[in-house]
Write a protein that holds these residues in place. Sequence first.
Motif, PDB file in Angstrom:
ATOM      1  N   VAL A  36       0.836  -1.199   0.000  1.00 51.13           N
ATOM      2  CA  VAL A  36       0.000   0.000   0.000  1.00 51.13           C
ATOM      3  C   VAL A  36       0.874   1.253   0.000  1.00 51.13           C
ATOM      4  O   VAL A  36       0.667   2.166  -0.802  1.00 51.13           O
ATOM      5  CB  VAL A  36      -0.974  -0.005   1.206  1.00 51.13           C
ATOM      6  N   VAL A  37       1.865   1.303   0.888  1.00 50.92           N
ATOM      7  CA  VAL A  37       2.746   2.468   0.972  1.00 50.92           C
ATOM      8  C   VAL A  37       3.492   2.674  -0.346  1.00 50.92           C
ATOM      9  O   VAL A  37       3.580   3.799  -0.855  1.00 50.92           O
ATOM     10  CB  VAL A  37       3.725   2.335   2.163  1.00 50.92           C
ATOM     11  N   SER A  38       4.005   1.600  -0.918  1.00 51.58           N
ATOM     12  CA  SER A  38       4.729   1.707  -2.188  1.00 51.58           C
ATOM     13  C   SER A  38       3.842   2.256  -3.296  1.00 51.58           C
ATOM     14  O   SER A  38       4.254   3.136  -4.053  1.00 51.58           O
ATOM     15  CB  SER A  38       5.267   0.337  -2.599  1.00 51.58           C
ATOM     16  N   ASN A  39       2.629   1.736  -3.385  1.00 49.99           N
ATOM     17  CA  ASN A  39       1.725   2.203  -4.430  1.00 49.99           C
ATOM     18  C   ASN A  39       1.253   3.635  -4.175  1.00 49.99           C
ATOM     19  O   ASN A  39       1.091   4.413  -5.122  1.00 49.99           O
ATOM     20  CB  ASN A  39       0.532   1.258  -4.578  1.00 49.99           C
ATOM     21  N   LEU A  40       1.050   3.995  -2.911  1.00 48.57           N
ATOM     22  CA  LEU A  40       0.662   5.375  -2.609  1.00 48.57           C
ATOM     23  C   LEU A  40       1.752   6.348  -3.038  1.00 48.57           C
ATOM     24  O   LEU A  40       1.463   7.429  -3.559  1.00 48.57           O
ATOM     25  CB  LEU A  40       0.374   5.535  -1.119  1.00 48.57           C
ATOM     26  N   LEU A  41       3.003   5.976  -2.827  1.00 49.09           N
ATOM     27  CA  LEU A  41       4.105   6.836  -3.242  1.00 49.09           C
ATOM     28  C   LEU A  41       4.246   6.883  -4.759  1.00 49.09           C
ATOM     29  O   LEU A  41       4.441   7.948  -5.345  1.00 49.09           O
ATOM     30  CB  LEU A  41       5.419   6.363  -2.616  1.00 49.09           C
ATOM     31  N   TYR A  42       4.165   5.733  -5.402  1.00 50.12           N
ATOM     32  CA  TYR A  42       4.418   5.653  -6.835  1.00 50.12           C
ATOM     33  C   TYR A  42       3.303   6.302  -7.666  1.00 50.12           C
ATOM     34  O   TYR A  42       3.561   7.025  -8.624  1.00 50.12           O
ATOM     35  CB  TYR A  42       4.602   4.200  -7.245  1.00 50.12           C
ATOM     36  N   TYR A  43       2.053   6.051  -7.291  1.00 52.31           N
ATOM     37  CA  TYR A  43       0.915   6.557  -8.067  1.00 52.31           C
ATOM     38  C   TYR A  43       0.276   7.794  -7.445  1.00 52.31           C
ATOM     39  O   TYR A  43      -0.873   8.109  -7.735  1.00 52.31           O
ATOM     40  CB  TYR A  43      -0.149   5.459  -8.208  1.00 52.31           C
ATOM     41  N   GLN A  44       0.997   8.507  -6.610  1.00 48.25           N
ATOM     42  CA  GLN A  44       0.383   9.599  -5.858  1.00 48.25           C
ATOM     43  C   GLN A  44      -0.254  10.669  -6.733  1.00 48.25           C
ATOM     44  O   GLN A  44      -1.317  11.194  -6.398  1.00 48.25           O
ATOM     45  CB  GLN A  44       1.375  10.213  -4.882  1.00 48.25           C
ATOM     46  N   THR A  45       0.325  11.001  -7.854  1.00 55.23           N
ATOM     47  CA  THR A  45      -0.267  12.023  -8.717  1.00 55.23           C
ATOM     48  C   THR A  45      -1.530  11.495  -9.389  1.00 55.23           C
ATOM     49  O   THR A  45      -2.506  12.234  -9.533  1.00 55.23           O
ATOM     50  CB  THR A  45       0.758  12.513  -9.759  1.00 55.23           C
ATOM     51  N   ASN A  46      -1.542  10.222  -9.752  1.00 55.64           N
ATOM     52  CA  ASN A  46      -2.754   9.620 -10.307  1.00 55.64           C
ATOM     53  C   ASN A  46      -3.871   9.616  -9.258  1.00 55.64           C
ATOM     54  O   ASN A  46      -5.028   9.927  -9.576  1.00 55.64           O
ATOM     55  CB  ASN A  46      -2.484   8.199 -10.786  1.00 55.64           C
ATOM     56  N   TYR A  47      -3.520   9.265  -8.028  1.00 54.56           N
ATOM     57  CA  TYR A  47      -4.506   9.279  -6.947  1.00 54.56           C
ATOM     58  C   TYR A  47      -5.030  10.693  -6.716  1.00 54.56           C
ATOM     59  O   TYR A  47      -6.225  10.890  -6.476  1.00 54.56           O
ATOM     60  CB  TYR A  47      -3.911   8.735  -5.652  1.00 54.56           C
ATOM     61  N   LEU A  48      -4.138  11.673  -6.802  1.00 52.04           N
ATOM     62  CA  LEU A  48      -4.553  13.058  -6.635  1.00 52.04           C
ATOM     63  C   LEU A  48      -5.551  13.457  -7.722  1.00 52.04           C
ATOM     64  O   LEU A  48      -6.538  14.139  -7.448  1.00 52.04           O
ATOM     65  CB  LEU A  48      -3.335  13.983  -6.657  1.00 52.04           C
ATOM     66  N   MET A  49      -5.303  13.024  -8.939  1.00 52.90           N
ATOM     67  CA  MET A  49      -6.215  13.338 -10.050  1.00 52.90           C
ATOM     68  C   MET A  49      -7.593  12.709  -9.825  1.00 52.90           C
ATOM     69  O   MET A  49      -8.615  13.369 -10.045  1.00 52.90           O
ATOM     70  CB  MET A  49      -5.628  12.868 -11.384  1.00 52.90           C
ATOM     71  N   VAL A  50      -7.610  11.450  -9.408  1.00 49.26           N
ATOM     72  CA  VAL A  50      -8.884  10.764  -9.149  1.00 49.26           C
ATOM     73  C   VAL A  50      -9.612  11.461  -7.995  1.00 49.26           C
ATOM     74  O   VAL A  50     -10.814  11.741  -8.085  1.00 49.26           O
ATOM     75  CB  VAL A  50      -8.648   9.264  -8.834  1.00 49.26           C
ATOM     76  N   ALA A  51      -8.889  11.747  -6.916  1.00 48.91           N
ATOM     77  CA  ALA A  51      -9.498  12.415  -5.761  1.00 48.91           C
ATOM     78  C   ALA A  51      -9.997  13.806  -6.138  1.00 48.91           C
ATOM     79  O   ALA A  51     -11.091  14.213  -5.726  1.00 48.91           O
ATOM     80  CB  ALA A  51      -8.498  12.490  -4.609  1.00 48.91           C
ATOM     81  N   ALA A  52      -9.213  14.548  -6.919  1.00 49.92           N
ATOM     82  CA  ALA A  52      -9.623  15.897  -7.326  1.00 49.92           C
ATOM     83  C   ALA A  52     -10.895  15.856  -8.168  1.00 49.92           C
ATOM     84  O   ALA A  52     -11.757  16.729  -8.034  1.00 49.92           O
ATOM     85  CB  ALA A  52      -8.497  16.577  -8.101  1.00 49.92           C
ATOM     86  N   THR A  53     -11.012  14.833  -8.994  1.00 50.68           N
ATOM     87  CA  THR A  53     -12.218  14.691  -9.809  1.00 50.68           C
ATOM     88  C   THR A  53     -13.438  14.455  -8.927  1.00 50.68           C
ATOM     89  O   THR A  53     -14.473  15.113  -9.084  1.00 50.68           O
ATOM     90  CB  THR A  53     -12.054  13.529 -10.814  1.00 50.68           C
ATOM     91  N   VAL A  54     -13.317  13.519  -7.986  1.00 51.42           N
ATOM     92  CA  VAL A  54     -14.444  13.219  -7.090  1.00 51.42           C
ATOM     93  C   VAL A  54     -14.771  14.431  -6.219  1.00 51.42           C
ATOM     94  O   VAL A  54     -15.936  14.805  -6.074  1.00 51.42           O
ATOM     95  CB  VAL A  54     -14.133  11.976  -6.226  1.00 51.42           C
ATOM     96  N   VAL A  55     -13.743  15.056  -5.642  1.00 49.90           N
ATOM     97  CA  VAL A  55     -13.956  16.225  -4.784  1.00 49.90           C
ATOM     98  C   VAL A  55     -14.576  17.365  -5.593  1.00 49.90           C
ATOM     99  O   VAL A  55     -15.454  18.079  -5.094  1.00 49.90           O
ATOM    100  CB  VAL A  55     -12.629  16.660  -4.114  1.00 49.90           C
ATOM    101  N   SER A  56     -14.153  17.545  -6.832  1.00 48.33           N
ATOM    102  CA  SER A  56     -14.715  18.603  -7.678  1.00 48.33           C
ATOM    103  C   SER A  56     -16.191  18.379  -7.944  1.00 48.33           C
ATOM    104  O   SER A  56     -16.988  19.326  -7.888  1.00 48.33           O
ATOM    105  CB  SER A  56     -13.966  18.697  -9.002  1.00 48.33           C
ATOM    106  N   ILE A  57     -16.545  17.146  -8.230  1.00 47.46           N
ATOM    107  CA  ILE A  57     -17.961  16.837  -8.502  1.00 47.46           C
ATOM    108  C   ILE A  57     -18.803  17.091  -7.258  1.00 47.46           C
ATOM    109  O   ILE A  57     -19.835  17.770  -7.311  1.00 47.46           O
ATOM    110  CB  ILE A  57     -18.115  15.388  -9.001  1.00 47.46           C
TER     111      ILE A  57
END
Length: 188
Positions: A36-57
């Motif tokens: 989990v920690v490795s993937n959170l670090l590696y894909y953090q910008t992708n996660y930010l994009m997904v979260a920003a989309t949901v938060v924006s909606i």
Amino acid sequence: MEVQVAPLRAWDDFFPGSDRFARPDFKDISKWNNRVVSNLLYYQTNYLMVAATVVSIVGFLSPLNMLIGGTVVVLVFMGFVWMSHNKDILRKLKKQYPTTFVVAIMLSSYFLISYLGDVMVFMLGITLPLLLMFVHASLRLRNIKNKLENKMEGIGLKKTPMGIILDALEQQEESINKLADYISKVKE
């Protein structure tokens, strides 16, 4: 050290076919946590994009409640991190049971938001993005690039926003231990 934004990973790497996803080993919690920690670090910008989309909606549908919810979660997170740095028992709890610590933050936020505003905003705008990140990070298998990037972050060659958050949750090992492990693996 200057904080660097991690690159946006290719979406076909972020969400490829089922061959790159596997159920975590629930019996080995440390291995699952490492994934989990490795993937959170590696894909953090992708996660930010997904979260920003949901938060924006959700923010578009209910801006004031989303602002209140986000503020409450940030303040509760900062309060828990501050308390865990000043109270040994909380520091040990955070280190040994990181999921429990995050759940405590989320439950505290939930109760405060239910008192102050709309609970559905909390569920959709804050909890849903976190749940999506956690599920993806739990199921996504790591690759060589992922492991290399995480080693660079872990030994202090890089500092990213997710690394700072994980440090606050004490999910990063001490840099000295990581450096020693990295050097021993390089020698092999």
